[in-house]
Design a protein around this motif. Sequence first.
Motif, PDB file in Angstrom:
ATOM      1  N   ASN A 218      -8.105  18.569   7.165  1.00  0.00           N
ATOM      2  CA  ASN A 218      -7.883  17.203   6.684  1.00  0.00           C
ATOM      3  C   ASN A 218      -6.927  17.209   5.499  1.00  0.00           C
ATOM      4  OD1 ASN A 218      -9.385  16.861   4.001  1.00  0.00           O
ATOM      5  ND2 ASN A 218     -10.989  17.722   5.294  1.00  0.00           N
ATOM      6  N   VAL A 219      -6.183  16.126   5.372  1.00  0.00           N
ATOM      7  CA  VAL A 219      -5.232  15.964   4.275  1.00  0.00           C
ATOM      8  C   VAL A 219      -5.459  14.596   3.641  1.00  0.00           C
ATOM      9  CG1 VAL A 219      -3.497  17.423   5.360  1.00  0.00           C
ATOM     10  CG2 VAL A 219      -3.442  14.976   5.760  1.00  0.00           C
ATOM     11  N   THR A 220      -5.091  14.468   2.380  1.00  0.00           N
ATOM     12  CA  THR A 220      -5.163  13.194   1.680  1.00  0.00           C
ATOM     13  C   THR A 220      -3.750  12.644   1.558  1.00  0.00           C
ATOM     14  OG1 THR A 220      -7.098  13.912   0.438  1.00  0.00           O
ATOM     15  CG2 THR A 220      -5.894  12.017  -0.415  1.00  0.00           C
ATOM     16  N   LEU A 221      -3.525  11.481   2.179  1.00  0.00           N
ATOM     17  CA  LEU A 221      -2.205  10.848   2.200  1.00  0.00           C
ATOM     18  C   LEU A 221      -2.164   9.750   1.151  1.00  0.00           C
ATOM     19  CD1 LEU A 221       0.442  10.954   3.909  1.00  0.00           C
ATOM     20  CD2 LEU A 221      -0.450   8.988   5.165  1.00  0.00           C
ATOM     21  N   ASP A 222      -1.074   9.691   0.397  1.00  0.00           N
ATOM     22  CA  ASP A 222      -0.927   8.717  -0.678  1.00  0.00           C
ATOM     23  C   ASP A 222       0.440   8.051  -0.546  1.00  0.00           C
ATOM     24  OD1 ASP A 222      -2.152   7.998  -3.569  1.00  0.00           O
ATOM     25  OD2 ASP A 222       0.017   8.111  -3.713  1.00  0.00           O
ATOM     26  N   TRP A 223       0.491   6.743  -0.833  1.00  0.00           N
ATOM     27  CA  TRP A 223       1.767   6.032  -0.794  1.00  0.00           C
ATOM     28  C   TRP A 223       1.731   4.862  -1.761  1.00  0.00           C
ATOM     29  CZ3 TRP A 223      -2.070   5.698   2.767  1.00  0.00           C
ATOM     30  CH2 TRP A 223      -2.582   4.456   3.077  1.00  0.00           C
ATOM     31  N   SER A 224       2.899   4.296  -2.051  1.00  0.00           N
ATOM     32  CA  SER A 224       3.016   3.139  -2.945  1.00  0.00           C
ATOM     33  C   SER A 224       3.555   1.964  -2.147  1.00  0.00           C
ATOM     34  CB  SER A 224       3.959   3.450  -4.110  1.00  0.00           C
ATOM     35  OG  SER A 224       3.489   4.552  -4.851  1.00  0.00           O
ATOM     36  N   PRO A 225       3.054   0.748  -2.436  1.00  0.00           N
ATOM     37  CA  PRO A 225       3.572  -0.416  -1.708  1.00  0.00           C
ATOM     38  C   PRO A 225       4.997  -0.736  -2.141  1.00  0.00           C
ATOM     39  CG  PRO A 225       2.056  -1.103  -3.425  1.00  0.00           C
ATOM     40  CD  PRO A 225       2.008   0.384  -3.402  1.00  0.00           C
ATOM     41  N   GLY A 226       5.806  -1.146  -1.203  1.00  0.00           N
ATOM     42  CA  GLY A 226       7.124  -1.657  -1.554  1.00  0.00           C
ATOM     43  C   GLY A 226       7.001  -3.109  -2.029  1.00  0.00           C
ATOM     44  N   PHE A 227       8.077  -3.871  -1.952  1.00  0.00           N
ATOM     45  CA  PHE A 227       8.053  -5.294  -2.298  1.00  0.00           C
ATOM     46  C   PHE A 227       7.027  -5.997  -1.403  1.00  0.00           C
ATOM     47  CE2 PHE A 227      10.005  -9.545  -1.273  1.00  0.00           C
ATOM     48  CZ  PHE A 227       9.588 -10.161  -2.447  1.00  0.00           C
ATOM     49  N   THR A 228       6.071  -6.715  -2.030  1.00  0.00           N
ATOM     50  CA  THR A 228       4.952  -7.283  -1.270  1.00  0.00           C
ATOM     51  C   THR A 228       5.314  -8.568  -0.545  1.00  0.00           C
ATOM     52  OG1 THR A 228       4.159  -8.553  -3.177  1.00  0.00           O
ATOM     53  CG2 THR A 228       3.325  -6.294  -2.909  1.00  0.00           C
ATOM     54  N   GLY A 229       6.512  -9.126  -0.775  1.00  0.00           N
ATOM     55  CA  GLY A 229       6.881 -10.384  -0.130  1.00  0.00           C
ATOM     56  C   GLY A 229       6.168 -11.574  -0.743  1.00  0.00           C
ATOM     57  N   SER A 231       3.103 -11.913  -1.430  1.00  0.00           N
ATOM     58  CA  SER A 231       1.814 -12.139  -0.794  1.00  0.00           C
ATOM     59  C   SER A 231       1.048 -10.824  -0.830  1.00  0.00           C
ATOM     60  CB  SER A 231       1.988 -12.607   0.656  1.00  0.00           C
ATOM     61  OG  SER A 231       0.738 -12.825   1.271  1.00  0.00           O
ATOM     62  N   ASP A 232      -0.254 -10.891  -1.116  1.00  0.00           N
ATOM     63  CA  ASP A 232      -1.052  -9.679  -1.237  1.00  0.00           C
ATOM     64  C   ASP A 232      -1.076  -8.910   0.082  1.00  0.00           C
ATOM     65  OD1 ASP A 232      -1.641 -10.274  -3.849  1.00  0.00           O
ATOM     66  OD2 ASP A 232      -3.513 -11.305  -3.356  1.00  0.00           O
ATOM     67  N   LEU A 233      -0.965  -7.580  -0.038  1.00  0.00           N
ATOM     68  CA  LEU A 233      -1.077  -6.727   1.145  1.00  0.00           C
ATOM     69  C   LEU A 233      -2.553  -6.597   1.510  1.00  0.00           C
ATOM     70  CD1 LEU A 233       1.471  -3.895   0.257  1.00  0.00           C
ATOM     71  CD2 LEU A 233       1.850  -5.957   1.615  1.00  0.00           C
ATOM     72  N   SER A 234      -2.858  -6.778   2.784  1.00  0.00           N
ATOM     73  CA  SER A 234      -4.250  -6.742   3.232  1.00  0.00           C
ATOM     74  C   SER A 234      -4.626  -5.433   3.900  1.00  0.00           C
ATOM     75  CB  SER A 234      -4.510  -7.902   4.201  1.00  0.00           C
ATOM     76  OG  SER A 234      -3.623  -7.826   5.310  1.00  0.00           O
ATOM     77  N   ALA A 235      -3.699  -4.821   4.621  1.00  0.00           N
ATOM     78  CA  ALA A 235      -4.018  -3.593   5.355  1.00  0.00           C
ATOM     79  C   ALA A 235      -2.727  -2.821   5.620  1.00  0.00           C
ATOM     80  CB  ALA A 235      -4.732  -3.905   6.668  1.00  0.00           C
ATOM     81  N   CYS A 236      -2.894  -1.536   5.905  1.00  0.00           N
ATOM     82  CA  CYS A 236      -1.770  -0.680   6.265  1.00  0.00           C
ATOM     83  C   CYS A 236      -2.119   0.107   7.533  1.00  0.00           C
ATOM     84  CB  CYS A 236      -1.421   0.290   5.130  1.00  0.00           C
ATOM     85  SG  CYS A 236      -0.717  -0.495   3.658  1.00  0.00           S
ATOM     86  N   VAL A 257      -6.345  -2.030   2.088  1.00  0.00           N
ATOM     87  CA  VAL A 257      -5.731  -1.656   0.813  1.00  0.00           C
ATOM     88  C   VAL A 257      -6.000  -2.759  -0.210  1.00  0.00           C
ATOM     89  CG1 VAL A 257      -3.930  -0.218   1.822  1.00  0.00           C
ATOM     90  CG2 VAL A 257      -3.538  -2.665   1.600  1.00  0.00           C
ATOM     91  N   PRO A 258      -5.925  -2.438  -1.522  1.00  0.00           N
ATOM     92  CA  PRO A 258      -5.880  -1.092  -2.088  1.00  0.00           C
ATOM     93  C   PRO A 258      -7.214  -0.370  -1.925  1.00  0.00           C
ATOM     94  CG  PRO A 258      -6.117  -2.731  -3.831  1.00  0.00           C
ATOM     95  CD  PRO A 258      -5.985  -3.491  -2.539  1.00  0.00           C
ATOM     96  N   PRO A 259      -7.321   0.957  -2.236  1.00  0.00           N
ATOM     97  CA  PRO A 259      -6.247   1.805  -2.760  1.00  0.00           C
ATOM     98  C   PRO A 259      -5.293   2.235  -1.643  1.00  0.00           C
ATOM     99  CG  PRO A 259      -8.207   3.103  -2.441  1.00  0.00           C
ATOM    100  CD  PRO A 259      -8.597   1.679  -2.108  1.00  0.00           C
ATOM    101  N   PHE A 260      -4.112   2.616  -2.031  1.00  0.00           N
ATOM    102  CA  PHE A 260      -3.092   3.041  -1.081  1.00  0.00           C
ATOM    103  C   PHE A 260      -3.203   4.553  -0.880  1.00  0.00           C
ATOM    104  CE2 PHE A 260      -1.703  -0.888  -3.024  1.00  0.00           C
ATOM    105  CZ  PHE A 260      -1.324  -1.639  -1.909  1.00  0.00           C
ATOM    106  N   ARG A 276       3.938   8.295   9.180  1.00  0.00           N
ATOM    107  CA  ARG A 276       4.643   7.195   8.541  1.00  0.00           C
ATOM    108  C   ARG A 276       3.684   6.025   8.398  1.00  0.00           C
ATOM    109  NH1 ARG A 276       8.868   4.831  13.125  1.00  0.00           N
ATOM    110  NH2 ARG A 276       7.323   4.354  14.754  1.00  0.00           N
ATOM    111  N   VAL A 277       4.018   5.072   7.509  1.00  0.00           N
ATOM    112  CA  VAL A 277       3.100   4.000   7.140  1.00  0.00           C
ATOM    113  C   VAL A 277       3.839   2.667   7.142  1.00  0.00           C
ATOM    114  CG1 VAL A 277       1.472   3.188   5.377  1.00  0.00           C
ATOM    115  CG2 VAL A 277       1.873   5.636   5.642  1.00  0.00           C
ATOM    116  N   CYS A 278       3.160   1.617   7.599  1.00  0.00           N
ATOM    117  CA  CYS A 278       3.626   0.234   7.427  1.00  0.00           C
ATOM    118  C   CYS A 278       2.452  -0.582   6.924  1.00  0.00           C
ATOM    119  CB  CYS A 278       4.178  -0.335   8.741  1.00  0.00           C
ATOM    120  SG  CYS A 278       2.931  -0.583  10.021  1.00  0.00           S
ATOM    121  N   CYS A 279       2.737  -1.739   6.276  1.00  0.00           N
ATOM    122  CA  CYS A 279       1.685  -2.561   5.676  1.00  0.00           C
ATOM    123  C   CYS A 279       1.868  -4.024   6.075  1.00  0.00           C
ATOM    124  CB  CYS A 279       1.696  -2.425   4.149  1.00  0.00           C
ATOM    125  SG  CYS A 279       1.276  -0.761   3.567  1.00  0.00           S
TER     126      CYS A 279
END
Length: 874
Positions: A218-229, A231-236, A257-260, A276-279
């Motif tokens: 298992n690995v722990t994946l971490d990322w940062s949100p880009g421009f949220t548009g 509007s709050d990000l709900s899921a990735c 999310v969060p946490p991301f 790869r990740v999308c939100c």
Amino acid sequence: MTIYLWIIVFLAQSSRAIPGLRFTKNPANLTVTQGNMVRLGCSIEGLSEPEIVWMKDGEKLYSTDQMYIPLEQHHWETFHSVKSVQQQDAGKYWCEVEFRGSTISSEPAWITVEGVPHFTLEPQDIATIPGVPFNLTCTAVGPPGPVEVLWWLGGVQEGDVTSSPSVLHVNGVNNSIKFYCEAKNARGISVSRTGTVHIKVLPAAPKGVQVVHMVEDNVTLDWSPGFTGHSDLSACTIQMSKNSGRKVEVRDQRVKVPPFQQILSGLSCYSNYSVRVCCDNEVGTSPFSGWLDFQTPEAVPSAAPRNLTFELTEQQLSLNWASLDDKELQGKLMAYKVQWNLGGEGQEALLFKENMAHLSGGGRFFNATFQVSACTVAGCGPWSQPVLVMPASAVAAQTQRGHMWVGLLLGLLVATMVGLLLTVLVHRRGKETQFGSVFKPPGTESTVSFTAARSFNRTCSELPESTLDSLGINDDLKAKLQDVLIPERLLTLGHILGKGEFGSVREAFLKMEDSTVQQKVAVKVLKTDINSSCDIEQCLKEAAYMKDFHHPNVIQLIGVSLHRRPQQRLPIPMVILPFMKHGDLHTFLLMSRLGDEPFTVSLQMLIQFMLDIARGMEYLSNKSIIHRDLAARNCMLSENLTVCVADFGLSKKIYSGDYYRQGSVSKLPVKWIALESLADNVYTTQSDVWAFGVTMWEIMARGQTPYPGVENSEIYEYLIKGERLKQPPDCQDDIYEIMHSCWSPVPKCRPSFQHLIDQLEGLWASLSSGPSFMKEALLYVNLESDEGEPGALGPGEDPLWSAMPWQCVGMEEDEKDWLMVSSGAALAIGGDYRYIIGPNCNCTEEEGGRQGTSMDTLQQEVRDEEYEDTIINV
């Protein structure tokens, strides 16, 4: 009689000195323009030295320049002044005097402040979908009133003047636009802040996708949100593919999310992955981030080599076995390890590069058993079935005897079945009773039957399985532990690993309910002489905390079991935890410095230990857990030397606020406790940061006891004078600065665990600018022999094997491909080897003289110093 006369005279004088107590002047109502001066006054009669207090809206007003003006004897006047009155000075005022336990108040007065309107609710930024109506709100007040509001939208007046509070209805906009409101009364005009109407759009792709932690599967994946548009990000969505073909073979993971951050489990060891990740926000889904490629670490092989065969001659023994495929190997093959047993005694294990072995002197292996195991950097896998070495003639004879025994067993089986059949027939023919034999007569007569009133069993019955209901603990705790309760029959306890104040830790094997597979575990067992429900409940509370922990650097609960005791009302609780191969970090550090075979731990590995602890503590703090006993002795080392924070016996869950106050008698580790905890018994996440700094010092000092030469009873006075732990030898300045920042006397000035992680990651990266830490050349310790020195790397040889003594004195020509036990590969594989050390391990004479130190005695002396019986009263 004299005393009574004196009292009467005193009372008479007092009555003449203090006439009736009353306010002769009360403050007057005032209406004043903002910025001008106001002055309120009141007078009181009847006290020689009155203490007059001014009150505003029920609160005392404290003034350093309040003056009293004597009007006459026992009659005083005082004033309250404001040089430049503002809106916050408006309110209700009066005077108070305390006399003989009673409070006397003047009549109240009101100060009314007039000025331009001030806003109690200003327009705020909003985000909306194009064309969707929305409302804007603005509220302003005087005095004086009334207050009127005018709206401006995009630099243009919008609508007519309205009374405050004002709500502007907007039918919708298609582009971002600015707005504000104006408030007007008789004194002038005020302008609100400028707000912005943002248009909600699709979010941008996430950025900074990285793997922050990795263990076997298992690995722990971490990322940062880009421009949220806006509007709050709900899921990735996490999309993963295996190997380099970008074909998605792993099911997409949807995370809130969060946490991301997300732990990706169930991966194959030593495999290449891309992720790869999308939100998502209210409008829709962002584009995917770029692909991140990573490789999972190696693991021990999952299967044993098959088809182990031999060929025995007088000159040599030849062994052959089948190679493992990549899926079973789970890493890069380091060697095959062959162990053999002769006459009931284990012989020295041998290592081979190929899936075959040729051993000279075949006669010496007669009647020996051989097993083989495949080994990677992570260790060795399971052993193959043992094979007994015999000449071919003996094998044929044994086969013939085997056939004879099979025939004999089949004959016995047939005879047994015939006997059982005859027994059943006789049993059905008649039944013996206390009164003779009862036969079933032919025909339709009634059948006589009876049921025994009582039965007896001469064997001792097993104790019934214990349940949580038998412990007398609260219902909430029972509900939390119900789904992790493991039957006692599935546990096989082994030898004791360690003892503490409340019990012991024992090695054990846990058998699965649905199979015969056993897992090696560690079991915390409460002392048998503890019979209090309170002590049992405290032990199980630690297990309840650990049940919800899911982090690679925090030890996880496997389950709870109950040991039923004869003649005892309460069972003994047993907390089942993962088995940590390398024990606690404190012992590991002591062994590196004072063990029988001292070894060097690289600076990068020491910083990795600190990082693991900081990540585990960050996770606990985010779950509102205060550990209260963080130290190297309470950090465990897994098989791959990953540190897990453990021992939550003193931990507390914060249900309100951000601190916990200790209110009972406890045994506390005073040399790890923060200054404010020693002074006021208050524990916070910041006090855990203090303990983390002490733990950093332990790591850099290789297990030395903190504050050498300072007694436990002297710690508080030592710290309050500003003294702190001194910089350990060979400790870099930047590392000492980090640990020293954890000991600030002001808790708010200490770094957070997240900040500590960032600092330590920066240090770790700076040390990693050269060759990778995991790939640097390693020197290994042979605890049995000092023979064998690293050889030079020959032309065309693999650098991984460059330090291995391929040739030894007395070897036959066909044995030169063996890997002898002093080689580096053997140490990575295991067996009789303990620790990997760095290439600069030089044991001095002074260190060598300390090798005879008893580790049990040493650890006991250190642990006796670490705790102090502290009586805490609230």
